[in-house]
Write a protein that holds these residues in place. Structure first.
Motif, PDB file in Angstrom:
ATOM      1  N   ARG A   1      50.094  31.820  -6.758  1.00  0.00           N
ATOM      2  CA  ARG A   1      49.193  30.923  -6.346  1.00  0.00           C
ATOM      3  C   ARG A   1      47.691  31.333  -7.096  1.00  0.00           C
ATOM      4  O   ARG A   1      47.245  32.174  -7.131  1.00  0.00           O
ATOM      5  CB  ARG A   1      48.746  30.849  -5.018  1.00  0.00           C
ATOM      6  CG  ARG A   1      50.107  30.004  -4.103  1.00  0.00           C
ATOM      7  CD  ARG A   1      49.988  30.643  -2.684  1.00  0.00           C
ATOM      8  NE  ARG A   1      50.453  32.087  -2.565  1.00  0.00           N
ATOM      9  CZ  ARG A   1      50.265  32.772  -1.261  1.00  0.00           C
ATOM     10  NH1 ARG A   1      49.639  32.303  -0.482  1.00  0.00           N
ATOM     11  NH2 ARG A   1      50.858  33.827  -1.634  1.00  0.00           N
ATOM     12  N   LEU A   2      47.119  30.076  -7.182  1.00  0.00           N
ATOM     13  CA  LEU A   2      45.740  30.489  -7.654  1.00  0.00           C
ATOM     14  C   LEU A   2      44.770  29.566  -6.706  1.00  0.00           C
ATOM     15  O   LEU A   2      45.102  28.401  -6.448  1.00  0.00           O
ATOM     16  CB  LEU A   2      45.455  29.607  -9.175  1.00  0.00           C
ATOM     17  CG  LEU A   2      43.912  29.606  -9.581  1.00  0.00           C
ATOM     18  CD1 LEU A   2      43.367  31.116  -9.692  1.00  0.00           C
ATOM     19  CD2 LEU A   2      43.781  28.680 -10.730  1.00  0.00           C
ATOM     20  N   VAL A   3      44.032  30.231  -6.039  1.00  0.00           N
ATOM     21  CA  VAL A   3      43.038  29.593  -4.958  1.00  0.00           C
ATOM     22  C   VAL A   3      41.667  29.496  -5.309  1.00  0.00           C
ATOM     23  O   VAL A   3      40.845  30.161  -6.091  1.00  0.00           O
ATOM     24  CB  VAL A   3      43.168  30.476  -3.639  1.00  0.00           C
ATOM     25  CG1 VAL A   3      42.428  29.785  -2.555  1.00  0.00           C
ATOM     26  CG2 VAL A   3      44.464  30.745  -3.185  1.00  0.00           C
ATOM     27  N   VAL A   4      41.095  28.300  -5.308  1.00  0.00           N
ATOM     28  CA  VAL A   4      39.774  28.016  -5.857  1.00  0.00           C
ATOM     29  C   VAL A   4      38.863  27.647  -4.636  1.00  0.00           C
ATOM     30  O   VAL A   4      39.451  26.525  -3.882  1.00  0.00           O
ATOM     31  CB  VAL A   4      39.838  26.860  -6.875  1.00  0.00           C
ATOM     32  CG1 VAL A   4      38.399  26.678  -7.352  1.00  0.00           C
ATOM     33  CG2 VAL A   4      40.723  27.343  -8.065  1.00  0.00           C
ATOM     34  N   ASP A   5      37.768  28.253  -4.378  1.00  0.00           N
ATOM     35  CA  ASP A   5      36.978  27.996  -3.145  1.00  0.00           C
ATOM     36  C   ASP A   5      35.832  26.972  -3.791  1.00  0.00           C
ATOM     37  O   ASP A   5      34.808  28.026  -4.552  1.00  0.00           O
ATOM     38  CB  ASP A   5      36.690  28.903  -2.515  1.00  0.00           C
ATOM     39  CG  ASP A   5      37.626  29.627  -1.513  1.00  0.00           C
ATOM     40  OD1 ASP A   5      38.551  28.608  -1.263  1.00  0.00           O
ATOM     41  OD2 ASP A   5      37.777  30.690  -1.292  1.00  0.00           O
ATOM     42  N   VAL A   6      35.573  25.919  -3.673  1.00  0.00           N
ATOM     43  CA  VAL A   6      34.199  25.369  -4.069  1.00  0.00           C
ATOM     44  C   VAL A   6      33.585  24.858  -2.738  1.00  0.00           C
ATOM     45  O   VAL A   6      33.645  24.493  -1.805  1.00  0.00           O
ATOM     46  CB  VAL A   6      34.664  23.715  -4.562  1.00  0.00           C
ATOM     47  CG1 VAL A   6      33.557  23.205  -5.264  1.00  0.00           C
ATOM     48  CG2 VAL A   6      35.830  24.005  -5.388  1.00  0.00           C
ATOM     49  N   LYS A   7      32.003  25.550  -2.930  1.00  0.00           N
ATOM     50  CA  LYS A   7      31.164  25.700  -1.958  1.00  0.00           C
ATOM     51  C   LYS A   7      30.458  24.253  -1.651  1.00  0.00           C
ATOM     52  O   LYS A   7      30.360  23.481  -2.449  1.00  0.00           O
ATOM     53  CB  LYS A   7      30.001  26.529  -2.227  1.00  0.00           C
ATOM     54  CG  LYS A   7      30.637  27.984  -1.972  1.00  0.00           C
ATOM     55  CD  LYS A   7      29.405  28.920  -2.538  1.00  0.00           C
ATOM     56  CE  LYS A   7      29.985  30.264  -2.715  1.00  0.00           C
ATOM     57  NZ  LYS A   7      28.681  31.393  -3.008  1.00  0.00           N
ATOM     58  N   GLN A   8      30.292  24.016  -0.247  1.00  0.00           N
ATOM     59  CA  GLN A   8      29.668  22.859   0.272  1.00  0.00           C
ATOM     60  C   GLN A   8      30.256  21.585  -0.498  1.00  0.00           C
ATOM     61  O   GLN A   8      29.542  20.635  -1.180  1.00  0.00           O
ATOM     62  CB  GLN A   8      27.955  23.007  -0.181  1.00  0.00           C
ATOM     63  CG  GLN A   8      27.443  23.828   0.594  1.00  0.00           C
ATOM     64  CD  GLN A   8      25.983  23.967   0.117  1.00  0.00           C
ATOM     65  OE1 GLN A   8      25.231  23.269  -0.580  1.00  0.00           O
ATOM     66  NE2 GLN A   8      25.266  25.116   0.856  1.00  0.00           N
ATOM     67  N   THR A   9      31.381  21.370  -0.351  1.00  0.00           N
ATOM     68  CA  THR A   9      32.222  20.434  -0.932  1.00  0.00           C
ATOM     69  C   THR A   9      33.368  19.659   0.176  1.00  0.00           C
ATOM     70  O   THR A   9      33.804  20.373   0.583  1.00  0.00           O
ATOM     71  CB  THR A   9      33.049  20.794  -2.495  1.00  0.00           C
ATOM     72  OG1 THR A   9      31.958  21.338  -3.180  1.00  0.00           O
ATOM     73  CG2 THR A   9      33.751  19.630  -3.013  1.00  0.00           C
ATOM     74  N   SER A  10      33.426  18.454  -0.155  1.00  0.00           N
ATOM     75  CA  SER A  10      34.083  17.549   0.768  1.00  0.00           C
ATOM     76  C   SER A  10      35.157  16.674  -0.250  1.00  0.00           C
ATOM     77  O   SER A  10      34.950  16.676  -1.528  1.00  0.00           O
ATOM     78  CB  SER A  10      33.707  16.639   1.501  1.00  0.00           C
ATOM     79  OG  SER A  10      32.834  15.628   0.918  1.00  0.00           O
ATOM     80  N   SER A  11      36.375  16.224   0.391  1.00  0.00           N
ATOM     81  CA  SER A  11      37.261  15.437  -0.490  1.00  0.00           C
ATOM     82  C   SER A  11      38.047  14.558   0.575  1.00  0.00           C
ATOM     83  O   SER A  11      38.308  14.897   1.650  1.00  0.00           O
ATOM     84  CB  SER A  11      38.042  16.190  -1.331  1.00  0.00           C
ATOM     85  OG  SER A  11      38.938  15.405  -1.888  1.00  0.00           O
ATOM     86  N   LYS A  12      38.396  13.451  -0.052  1.00  0.00           N
ATOM     87  CA  LYS A  12      39.124  12.448   0.696  1.00  0.00           C
ATOM     88  C   LYS A  12      40.450  11.916  -0.158  1.00  0.00           C
ATOM     89  O   LYS A  12      41.021  10.943   0.125  1.00  0.00           O
ATOM     90  CB  LYS A  12      38.615  11.047   1.020  1.00  0.00           C
ATOM     91  CG  LYS A  12      37.369  11.383   2.137  1.00  0.00           C
ATOM     92  CD  LYS A  12      36.806   9.927   2.529  1.00  0.00           C
ATOM     93  CE  LYS A  12      35.714  10.335   3.828  1.00  0.00           C
ATOM     94  NZ  LYS A  12      35.032   9.239   4.207  1.00  0.00           N
ATOM     95  N   ILE A  13      40.630  12.842  -1.181  1.00  0.00           N
ATOM     96  CA  ILE A  13      41.632  12.496  -2.233  1.00  0.00           C
ATOM     97  C   ILE A  13      42.985  12.918  -1.636  1.00  0.00           C
ATOM     98  O   ILE A  13      43.256  13.674  -0.994  1.00  0.00           O
ATOM     99  CB  ILE A  13      41.616  13.250  -3.497  1.00  0.00           C
ATOM    100  CG1 ILE A  13      40.209  12.871  -4.166  1.00  0.00           C
ATOM    101  CG2 ILE A  13      42.764  13.100  -4.345  1.00  0.00           C
ATOM    102  CD1 ILE A  13      39.850  13.567  -5.355  1.00  0.00           C
TER     103      ILE A  13
END
Length: 441
Positions: free
Chosen positions: A62-74
């Motif tokens: 797995r590749l895990v990516v943490d994007v700070k202060q971000t939201s998503s409804k996709i």
């Protein structure tokens, strides 16, 4: 007192709103996956420039990516995925509130490269993930196909369909992408070349994905290409310009406005496609090899110019020409010193009439046939040593002082009668410098 309490309430409410906005200051708008044979590019479209960290996990990979202060409804389940390296992309529980954790479930070990790209039309802010097969890939490499004889090889033509993937190229008035048009023409040209005895085509890209400029020349070089053809469709700031053109390498910046735009377009392509480097000669042992490189480049430029003239001659039969002579620009895709390289603009996609033509399959076929005829005619006249076309071609001889028909016939072991017949000669008289075709015995 009531006013004071109301003021405190407003301050607290404003603070809560600001905290909520701060925890989700960015937004993931869409996800696109571009799959190449051995690599995959994932593009996360963001509302703002992302701040991120990442790490990898094994068993499973797995590749895990943490994007700070971000939201998503996709809905990530609905993302189109044809990658051989990615099983799926999903969300996972974040390490803290406000962080968006994206997990790429992988099929095998990969080498990953993550970077951000600023807004570049038609895209906004992006977080890009490039994945390379850590096991070296499983797509077979192209081998030079032998022709009818073990002593003769095919002429290899590398076909480079411009742009691709994240880079759409120019966009026509009705929204037609250059990358799609040129891939369609390139595939037709590939078919024609592979149907020609003594010739073989190698594609730098076979689908909708981006290949950086260095990689395009590498593919041609590893395939031992005799020629690199880069297929494009032109564009201008107004809809009036039209016609096909053929470009060769200039050792200085282009003089024409169109040439300068083309050079700028190549830089724009690199911004859209990623972080590919512009081709440069290495400083290692440069003084030792510079003379050889210069000789190769000069020869390649001469050959490129000659082939370009042949291609223009045939394109003139099927479409309007913007210029009837080869034009020159300093383009990275043409800078390989050991491979004659040509960039063909098949028409102006910014011109409404030519956009309609370029979308038409019959017109694409006519353009591909014209390019094929020009390339074939050149190599039939100037076949590389050791190729099947060289074996099948007549030899040319320039008459020197003191040479007669009988001397030349004896040298090449052909009869005087056949020599006169091949050259349509009515007498035995020759002129110094006269070109003679030596027929095969």
């Amino acid at each position: 007192m009531i006013i004071k309490r109301f003021f405190v309430f407003c301050v607290v409410l404003l603070g809560l709103l600001m905290t909520t906005q701060a925890s989700a200051a960015n937004r993931l708008d869409s996800v696109r996956i571009w799959a190449a044979p051995d690599t995959t590019r994932v593009v996360f479209d963001m509302s703002n420039g992302p701040e991120y960290t990442y790490f990898t996990l094994t068993e499973p990979y797995r590749l895990v990516v943490d994007v700070k202060q971000t939201s998503s409804k996709i809905d990530l389940k609905k993302i189109e995925n044809n990658s051989k390296l990615i099983k799926r992309i999903r969300l996972s529980k974040p390490p803290k509130k406000g962080t968006l954790r994206l997990v790429l479930d992988l099929t095998k070990p990969v080498q990953s490269n993550l970077f951000t790209l600023p807004p570049t039309a038609p895209y906004g802010n992006r977080l890009v993930v490039d994945l390379n097969d850590a096991e070296g890939g499983n797509s077979p490499s192209k081998t030079v196909r032998k022709s009818t004889s073990d002593s003769a090889r095919d002429i290899i033509v590398a076909i480079d369909a411009g742009h691709g993937g994240e880079d759409p190229g120019s966009i026509g008035p009705t929204g037609m992408y250059e990358k799609k048009v040129v891939l369609a023409i390139s595939k037709r040209l590939e078919r024609l070349i592979n149907q020609t005895p003594g010739m073989q085509a190698v594609m730098t890209r076979t689908g909708d994905y981006f290949v950086d400029l260095n990689r395009r020349s590498e593919i041609a070089r590893k395939s031992r290409a005799d020629l690199l053809l880069s297929i494009h469709a032109d564009a201008f700031t107004t809809p009036q310009p039209r016609g096909a053109s053929v470009w060769v390498l200039s050792m200085r910046r282009a003089d024409s406005e169109l040439g300068r735009m083309l050079e700028q377009k190549e830089k724009h392509s690199e911004l859209l496609g990623g972080v590919g480097d512009i081709i440069q000669n290495s400083d290692v042992e440069k003084y030792l090899v510079q003379t050889l490189i210069d000789m190769q480049k000069n020869n390649s430029m001469v050959v490129s110019n000659d082939i370009a003239k042949d291609i223009l001659r045939d394109l003139d039969d099927v479409t309007h020409l913007h210029k009837k002579a080869p034009e020159a620009a300093s383009l990275a895709v043409l800078k390989s010193p050991d491979i004659p390289s040509i960039l063909i603009e098949t028409g102006f996609i910014s011109n409404p009439k030519e956009e309609r033509q370029l979308k038409d399959g019959n017109h694409q076929e006519r353009v591909a046939k014209a390019i094929h005829r020009g390339v074939l005619r050149y190599f039939q006249t100037n076949p590389p040593t050791g190729t099947l076309l060289a074996k099948q071609s007549n030899i040319k001889h320039s008459v020197k002082r003191g040479e007669s028909l009988s001397v030349i016939a004896q040298r090449y072991q052909v009869s005087v009668t056949n020599l006169k017949k091949a050259n349509n000669l009515k007498s035995d008289m020759l002129k110094i410098g006269q070109k003679l075709i030596i027929p095969r015995a």
